[in-house]
Scaffold this motif. Structure first.
Motif, PDB file in Angstrom:
ATOM      1  N   TYR A 129      54.251  29.891  76.575  1.00  0.00           N
ATOM      2  CA  TYR A 129      55.649  29.532  76.347  1.00  0.00           C
ATOM      3  C   TYR A 129      55.671  28.025  76.100  1.00  0.00           C
ATOM      4  CZ  TYR A 129      60.687  29.128  77.547  1.00  0.00           C
ATOM      5  OH  TYR A 129      62.038  28.882  77.547  1.00  0.00           O
ATOM      6  N   ALA A 130      56.144  27.604  74.937  1.00  0.00           N
ATOM      7  CA  ALA A 130      56.031  26.193  74.559  1.00  0.00           C
ATOM      8  C   ALA A 130      57.297  25.721  73.855  1.00  0.00           C
ATOM      9  CB  ALA A 130      54.833  25.993  73.636  1.00  0.00           C
ATOM     10  N   THR A 131      57.682  24.479  74.142  1.00  0.00           N
ATOM     11  CA  THR A 131      58.845  23.867  73.516  1.00  0.00           C
ATOM     12  C   THR A 131      58.386  22.832  72.503  1.00  0.00           C
ATOM     13  OG1 THR A 131      60.198  24.179  75.492  1.00  0.00           O
ATOM     14  CG2 THR A 131      60.928  22.501  73.924  1.00  0.00           C
ATOM     15  N   LEU A 132      58.942  22.884  71.282  1.00  0.00           N
ATOM     16  CA  LEU A 132      58.552  21.960  70.222  1.00  0.00           C
ATOM     17  C   LEU A 132      59.763  21.296  69.604  1.00  0.00           C
ATOM     18  CD1 LEU A 132      56.408  24.565  69.987  1.00  0.00           C
ATOM     19  CD2 LEU A 132      55.489  23.113  68.183  1.00  0.00           C
ATOM     20  N   CYS A 133      59.592  20.014  69.268  1.00  0.00           N
ATOM     21  CA  CYS A 133      60.578  19.268  68.493  1.00  0.00           C
ATOM     22  C   CYS A 133      59.853  18.679  67.287  1.00  0.00           C
ATOM     23  CB  CYS A 133      61.210  18.167  69.325  1.00  0.00           C
ATOM     24  SG  CYS A 133      62.482  17.241  68.423  1.00  0.00           S
ATOM     25  N   LEU A 134      60.233  19.085  66.102  1.00  0.00           N
ATOM     26  CA  LEU A 134      59.564  18.628  64.881  1.00  0.00           C
ATOM     27  C   LEU A 134      60.320  17.471  64.245  1.00  0.00           C
ATOM     28  CD1 LEU A 134      58.725  22.060  63.191  1.00  0.00           C
ATOM     29  CD2 LEU A 134      57.288  20.686  64.700  1.00  0.00           C
ATOM     30  N   ASP A 135      59.576  16.444  63.885  1.00  0.00           N
ATOM     31  CA  ASP A 135      60.144  15.317  63.150  1.00  0.00           C
ATOM     32  C   ASP A 135      58.983  14.490  62.613  1.00  0.00           C
ATOM     33  OD1 ASP A 135      61.568  12.783  62.437  1.00  0.00           O
ATOM     34  OD2 ASP A 135      63.237  13.787  63.459  1.00  0.00           O
ATOM     35  N   GLU A 136      59.090  14.037  61.389  1.00  0.00           N
ATOM     36  CA  GLU A 136      58.021  13.223  60.806  1.00  0.00           C
ATOM     37  C   GLU A 136      57.954  11.825  61.417  1.00  0.00           C
ATOM     38  OE1 GLU A 136      55.593  14.347  58.583  1.00  0.00           O
ATOM     39  OE2 GLU A 136      56.544  16.169  59.331  1.00  0.00           O
ATOM     40  N   ASP A 137      58.989  11.418  62.124  1.00  0.00           N
ATOM     41  CA  ASP A 137      59.014  10.147  62.843  1.00  0.00           C
ATOM     42  C   ASP A 137      58.747  10.434  64.324  1.00  0.00           C
ATOM     43  OD1 ASP A 137      59.784   7.919  64.382  1.00  0.00           O
ATOM     44  OD2 ASP A 137      61.246   7.269  62.894  1.00  0.00           O
ATOM     45  N   VAL A 142      55.256  31.844  72.432  1.00  0.00           N
ATOM     46  CA  VAL A 142      56.708  31.960  72.349  1.00  0.00           C
ATOM     47  C   VAL A 142      57.251  30.550  72.188  1.00  0.00           C
ATOM     48  CG1 VAL A 142      58.815  32.706  73.507  1.00  0.00           C
ATOM     49  CG2 VAL A 142      56.690  34.023  73.801  1.00  0.00           C
ATOM     50  N   ILE A 143      57.853  30.289  71.045  1.00  0.00           N
ATOM     51  CA  ILE A 143      58.297  28.946  70.680  1.00  0.00           C
ATOM     52  C   ILE A 143      59.772  28.765  71.012  1.00  0.00           C
ATOM     53  CG2 ILE A 143      58.622  27.329  68.772  1.00  0.00           C
ATOM     54  CD1 ILE A 143      55.703  27.938  69.471  1.00  0.00           C
ATOM     55  N   ARG A 144      60.049  27.745  71.809  1.00  0.00           N
ATOM     56  CA  ARG A 144      61.427  27.308  71.988  1.00  0.00           C
ATOM     57  C   ARG A 144      61.592  26.022  71.206  1.00  0.00           C
ATOM     58  NH1 ARG A 144      63.165  25.787  77.831  1.00  0.00           N
ATOM     59  NH2 ARG A 144      62.467  23.711  77.237  1.00  0.00           N
ATOM     60  N   LEU A 145      62.532  26.002  70.287  1.00  0.00           N
ATOM     61  CA  LEU A 145      62.731  24.838  69.439  1.00  0.00           C
ATOM     62  C   LEU A 145      63.770  23.902  70.040  1.00  0.00           C
ATOM     63  CD1 LEU A 145      62.720  26.483  65.899  1.00  0.00           C
ATOM     64  CD2 LEU A 145      60.871  25.231  67.019  1.00  0.00           C
ATOM     65  N   ALA A 146      63.398  22.635  70.191  1.00  0.00           N
ATOM     66  CA  ALA A 146      64.331  21.597  70.598  1.00  0.00           C
ATOM     67  C   ALA A 146      64.969  21.067  69.320  1.00  0.00           C
ATOM     68  CB  ALA A 146      63.607  20.492  71.358  1.00  0.00           C
ATOM     69  N   ALA A 147      66.136  21.581  68.994  1.00  0.00           N
ATOM     70  CA  ALA A 147      66.761  21.265  67.706  1.00  0.00           C
ATOM     71  C   ALA A 147      68.265  21.198  67.873  1.00  0.00           C
ATOM     72  CB  ALA A 147      66.402  22.329  66.671  1.00  0.00           C
ATOM     73  N   GLU A 148      68.891  20.347  67.083  1.00  0.00           N
ATOM     74  CA  GLU A 148      70.352  20.299  67.068  1.00  0.00           C
ATOM     75  C   GLU A 148      70.904  21.449  66.229  1.00  0.00           C
ATOM     76  OE1 GLU A 148      72.394  18.340  68.819  1.00  0.00           O
ATOM     77  OE2 GLU A 148      70.582  17.554  69.789  1.00  0.00           O
ATOM     78  N   ASN A 149      70.259  21.718  65.119  1.00  0.00           N
ATOM     79  CA  ASN A 149      70.661  22.808  64.229  1.00  0.00           C
ATOM     80  C   ASN A 149      69.577  23.884  64.297  1.00  0.00           C
ATOM     81  OD1 ASN A 149      70.978  24.520  61.947  1.00  0.00           O
ATOM     82  ND2 ASN A 149      72.152  22.943  60.890  1.00  0.00           N
ATOM     83  N   HIS A 150      69.851  24.961  65.007  1.00  0.00           N
ATOM     84  CA  HIS A 150      68.816  25.960  65.222  1.00  0.00           C
ATOM     85  C   HIS A 150      68.537  26.799  63.975  1.00  0.00           C
ATOM     86  CE1 HIS A 150      67.788  25.439  69.475  1.00  0.00           C
ATOM     87  NE2 HIS A 150      69.024  24.952  69.574  1.00  0.00           N
ATOM     88  N   HIS A 151      69.492  26.913  63.100  1.00  0.00           N
ATOM     89  CA  HIS A 151      69.224  27.611  61.837  1.00  0.00           C
ATOM     90  C   HIS A 151      68.208  26.816  61.015  1.00  0.00           C
ATOM     91  CE1 HIS A 151      72.511  30.446  62.552  1.00  0.00           C
ATOM     92  NE2 HIS A 151      73.276  29.410  62.853  1.00  0.00           N
TER      93      HIS A 151
END
Length: 318
Positions: free
Chosen positions: A228-236, A289-298
């Motif tokens: 179970y892992a949480t990810l936040c994607l950003d090139e910065d 199991v990916i939990r995304l740390a995102a403002e816009n989940h779509h």
């Protein structure tokens, strides 16, 4: 891909908690997210459970709707707290859900993280917090009997019932798979003894490999190793870290620095995310199991599917 390595399955945690925190309670959006995850090639869709501590949509009702809206993806709870419920009623709900999903259900279960907020949740529903692990273990034993479809009895420290028969039985004769989280000696013994899968969230690959080896040494049949892992994607990278902080601290009401000592958290680029997840696969993980740390989940779901999943599934990363 090396010949012996199992291709990594990728699951998506529906943002039920994030939606509730934002004050948006339109469950149709969550069902649309599940349908989109299936279309994008995810292997599974999951929902969390916390009616009082971190309120959100009920996972079993939501997954019942998702079962009707999807055809292929596995459906899972990450994780359900059975100690809050009576095993006869929970076994009945899960068997019905497994029928709705044509046998696609995995029941991720946990005892509840030991802190004051979780204890307050158990107190609110009239269950002794100190008894939660015993209730968890007995619930698993009782539900597996009930799922046979035969008339069964059970006597334990927490539950006692005689001559009970449930219908419908689950799609599979043994019932849905049960996955347990956990680290530490007692939790790992519980996984080896009772679980069909292991769904931990260790912050380091080394810890993951060490604990998996302990389970494999003591289990008669090795449970499916998951993560179970949480990810936040950003090139910065700095912006990624800031966005992760915002998401985690809003979700848990705790500092990022505290949560990241306990949980597998990542902030960075898509390429780095693929490498990070692949390292866990190299340590033995078969399903993440990916939990995304995102403002816009779509947008976050599309971004992960477009940028990270192809990297994970190419020969160079696994």
């Amino acid at each position: 891909m090396t010949p012996h390595m199992t291709p990594l399955k990728i699951g998506y945690l529906l943002p039920t908690r994030d939606q509730a925190v934002s004050g948006d309670h339109d469950s149709r959006q969550l069902i649309d997210q599940a349908r989109r995850a299936e279309a994008l090639g995810f292997d599974s869709v999951w929902a969390g459970d916390s009616p009082v501590t971190r309120p959100r949509a009920d996972p079993l009702l939501l997954l019942g709707a998702v079962a009707a809206a999807t055809r292929r993806v596995t459906l899972g709870t990450a994780v359900l707290l059975p100690a809050l419920r009576h095993p006869i009623l929970l076994a009945h709900q899960l068997a019905t859900l497994d029928r709705l999903a044509d046998g696609r259900l995995i029941v991720g279960m946990g005892g509840g993280f030991p802190n004051a907020n979780t204890e307050a949740q158990f107190t609110a529903v009239g269950v002794a917090f100190a008894r939660r692990i015993g209730r968890l273990e007995e619930s698993i034993e009782a539900m597996r009997r009930l799922w046979t479809g035969e008339e069964v009895s059970y006597t334990g420290h927490h539950f006692d019932f005689q001559h009970v028969k449930l219908a419908p039985a689950p799609t599979r004769p043994q019932g849905p798979e049960i996955w347990l989280p956990g680290d530490g000696a007692a939790a790992l013994r519980r996984v080896a003894r009772l679980a069909d899968g292991w769904l931990p969230y260790p912050p380091s690959v080394q810890n993951y490999a060490r604990d998996l080896a302990v389970i494999q040494q003591s289990a008669a049949r090795t449970p499916t190793p998951a993560l179970y892992a949480t990810l936040c994607l950003d090139e910065d990278p700095e912006r990624a870290r800031g966005r992760l902080r915002t998401s985690i601290e809003r979700y848990y009401n705790a500092p990022l620095e505290a949560v990241e000592t306990i949980q597998a958290l990542f902030a960075g680029t898509a390429h780095e995310a693929a490498e990070w997840l692949s390292a866990y696969a190299g340590a033995g993980a078969h399903h993440v199991v990916i939990r995304l740390a995102a403002e816009n989940h779509h947008a976050g779901l599309e971004e992960f599917a477009d940028l990270v999943m192809p990297l994970i599934r190419t020969e160079g990363h696994l």
